[in-house]
Design a protein around this motif. Sequence first.
Motif, PDB file in Angstrom:
ATOM      1  N   PRO A 155       0.795  -1.244   0.000  1.00  0.00           N
ATOM      2  CA  PRO A 155       0.000   0.000   0.000  1.00  0.00           C
ATOM      3  C   PRO A 155       0.820   1.283   0.000  1.00  0.00           C
ATOM      4  O   PRO A 155       0.292   2.347  -0.344  1.00  0.00           O
ATOM      5  CB  PRO A 155      -0.834  -0.131   1.286  1.00  0.00           C
ATOM      6  N   LYS A 156       2.096   1.215   0.363  1.00  0.00           N
ATOM      7  CA  LYS A 156       2.917   2.423   0.444  1.00  0.00           C
ATOM      8  C   LYS A 156       3.635   2.760  -0.864  1.00  0.00           C
ATOM      9  O   LYS A 156       4.240   3.834  -0.978  1.00  0.00           O
ATOM     10  CB  LYS A 156       3.945   2.281   1.565  1.00  0.00           C
ATOM     11  N   LEU A 157       3.605   1.874  -1.832  1.00  0.00           N
ATOM     12  CA  LEU A 157       4.346   2.108  -3.073  1.00  0.00           C
ATOM     13  C   LEU A 157       3.549   2.977  -4.042  1.00  0.00           C
ATOM     14  O   LEU A 157       2.324   2.888  -4.116  1.00  0.00           O
ATOM     15  CB  LEU A 157       4.693   0.775  -3.750  1.00  0.00           C
ATOM     16  N   GLU A 158       4.269   3.789  -4.802  1.00  0.00           N
ATOM     17  CA  GLU A 158       3.658   4.658  -5.807  1.00  0.00           C
ATOM     18  C   GLU A 158       3.887   4.088  -7.201  1.00  0.00           C
ATOM     19  O   GLU A 158       4.983   3.606  -7.518  1.00  0.00           O
ATOM     20  CB  GLU A 158       4.254   6.063  -5.738  1.00  0.00           C
ATOM     21  N   LYS A 159       2.877   4.155  -8.028  1.00  0.00           N
ATOM     22  CA  LYS A 159       3.005   3.674  -9.406  1.00  0.00           C
ATOM     23  C   LYS A 159       3.811   4.682 -10.225  1.00  0.00           C
ATOM     24  O   LYS A 159       3.592   5.879 -10.137  1.00  0.00           O
ATOM     25  CB  LYS A 159       1.618   3.483 -10.025  1.00  0.00           C
ATOM     26  N   GLU A 160       4.770   4.176 -11.013  1.00  0.00           N
ATOM     27  CA  GLU A 160       5.592   5.027 -11.869  1.00  0.00           C
ATOM     28  C   GLU A 160       5.256   4.762 -13.336  1.00  0.00           C
ATOM     29  O   GLU A 160       5.100   3.606 -13.747  1.00  0.00           O
ATOM     30  CB  GLU A 160       7.090   4.735 -11.637  1.00  0.00           C
ATOM     31  N   GLU A 161       5.165   5.808 -14.105  1.00  0.00           N
ATOM     32  CA  GLU A 161       4.880   5.665 -15.533  1.00  0.00           C
ATOM     33  C   GLU A 161       6.178   5.413 -16.301  1.00  0.00           C
ATOM     34  O   GLU A 161       7.265   5.769 -15.859  1.00  0.00           O
ATOM     35  CB  GLU A 161       4.186   6.913 -16.067  1.00  0.00           C
ATOM     36  N   THR A 162       6.053   4.802 -17.473  1.00  0.00           N
ATOM     37  CA  THR A 162       7.187   4.582 -18.371  1.00  0.00           C
ATOM     38  C   THR A 162       6.866   5.212 -19.729  1.00  0.00           C
ATOM     39  O   THR A 162       5.789   5.778 -19.918  1.00  0.00           O
ATOM     40  CB  THR A 162       7.471   3.076 -18.551  1.00  0.00           C
ATOM     41  N   ASP A 163       7.782   5.080 -20.671  1.00  0.00           N
ATOM     42  CA  ASP A 163       7.539   5.618 -22.010  1.00  0.00           C
ATOM     43  C   ASP A 163       6.409   4.882 -22.719  1.00  0.00           C
ATOM     44  O   ASP A 163       5.798   5.408 -23.650  1.00  0.00           O
ATOM     45  CB  ASP A 163       8.821   5.531 -22.853  1.00  0.00           C
ATOM     46  N   ASP A 164       6.149   3.646 -22.299  1.00  0.00           N
ATOM     47  CA  ASP A 164       5.063   2.857 -22.867  1.00  0.00           C
ATOM     48  C   ASP A 164       3.797   3.084 -22.031  1.00  0.00           C
ATOM     49  O   ASP A 164       3.779   2.756 -20.839  1.00  0.00           O
ATOM     50  CB  ASP A 164       5.447   1.372 -22.845  1.00  0.00           C
ATOM     51  N   PRO A 165       2.734   3.652 -22.604  1.00  0.00           N
ATOM     52  CA  PRO A 165       1.526   3.950 -21.820  1.00  0.00           C
ATOM     53  C   PRO A 165       0.828   2.722 -21.258  1.00  0.00           C
ATOM     54  O   PRO A 165       0.004   2.841 -20.355  1.00  0.00           O
ATOM     55  CB  PRO A 165       0.623   4.676 -22.828  1.00  0.00           C
ATOM     56  N   THR A 166       1.160   1.529 -21.762  1.00  0.00           N
ATOM     57  CA  THR A 166       0.545   0.296 -21.246  1.00  0.00           C
ATOM     58  C   THR A 166       1.414  -0.369 -20.176  1.00  0.00           C
ATOM     59  O   THR A 166       1.038  -1.398 -19.617  1.00  0.00           O
ATOM     60  CB  THR A 166       0.297  -0.720 -22.375  1.00  0.00           C
ATOM     61  N   LEU A 167       2.599   0.238 -19.899  1.00  0.00           N
ATOM     62  CA  LEU A 167       3.559  -0.376 -18.981  1.00  0.00           C
ATOM     63  C   LEU A 167       3.799   0.545 -17.788  1.00  0.00           C
ATOM     64  O   LEU A 167       4.183   1.704 -17.950  1.00  0.00           O
ATOM     65  CB  LEU A 167       4.876  -0.646 -19.712  1.00  0.00           C
ATOM     66  N   PHE A 168       3.547   0.018 -16.569  1.00  0.00           N
ATOM     67  CA  PHE A 168       3.779   0.771 -15.343  1.00  0.00           C
ATOM     68  C   PHE A 168       4.689  -0.043 -14.432  1.00  0.00           C
ATOM     69  O   PHE A 168       4.816  -1.248 -14.579  1.00  0.00           O
ATOM     70  CB  PHE A 168       2.455   1.043 -14.619  1.00  0.00           C
ATOM     71  N   ARG A 169       5.313   0.644 -13.472  1.00  0.00           N
ATOM     72  CA  ARG A 169       6.202  -0.081 -12.576  1.00  0.00           C
ATOM     73  C   ARG A 169       6.078   0.429 -11.147  1.00  0.00           C
ATOM     74  O   ARG A 169       5.616   1.546 -10.896  1.00  0.00           O
ATOM     75  CB  ARG A 169       7.647   0.030 -13.041  1.00  0.00           C
TER      76      ARG A 169
END
Length: 219
Positions: free
Chosen positions: A173-187
């Motif tokens: 619950p403490k982690l934040e989603k990070e965006e990548t250059d690919d709009p379908t890929l998150f980390r």
Amino acid sequence: MASLLFALFALFSCKETDSKEDPKPSLEKQETQETVVEEKPVEVGSKTYSLAFLTMEDVLLNGNKILLDKTDFEKIYRKADSTRTDLWECGNPLDFLDEEWMTKTYGKRESGAFEKFDGSITSIYTHNVQFITNNHVVLFDTAQADKNMFKIISANIILDKHTTIENFRKLFPKLEKEETDDPTLFRFRIPTGKDHDDAFLFYFKNGKLDFTTLWFLLC
């Protein structure tokens, strides 16, 4: 007398008919019904992970440690799909994870490099996983979620191809989603230690875990 015989015949006929309308299942049929098990996806852990970092010692890949002696690695992964040797100009994580052996083999470390080491590191590809080695120890680098299971020992959390973003967020619950250059890929990123830049990165594509990598800040 004839009427009495007729009545008895009718009574037995009714009992026989009733017994055929509600037959008891045979023992064989009962056993078959009891042993049928419906296949379900692998469950994703049982506890939330509240720590700010995740140590390498707290992780298993397919039940094995992610840093292994090369002899132990070869017993587990007996055949590589392919290998590739490259010059790592910015150093590599084995320089400090295996520093004692590197110093003994390649001399003292000066200005970030060992005296006799040319910087060559070999990548091993097998079972949808990439490992790196200095020919003494082998370290996990990247694993596809398909056919691989990533486990966090302390929280009994298992991550694999069935893990969705929604499940992952409940577990972390403490982690934040990070965006990548690919709009379908998150980390999502979990450092390997307190105040460490090095981290485990969990990549999600189309809503499910796609691959996991162990990232180090080298340059």
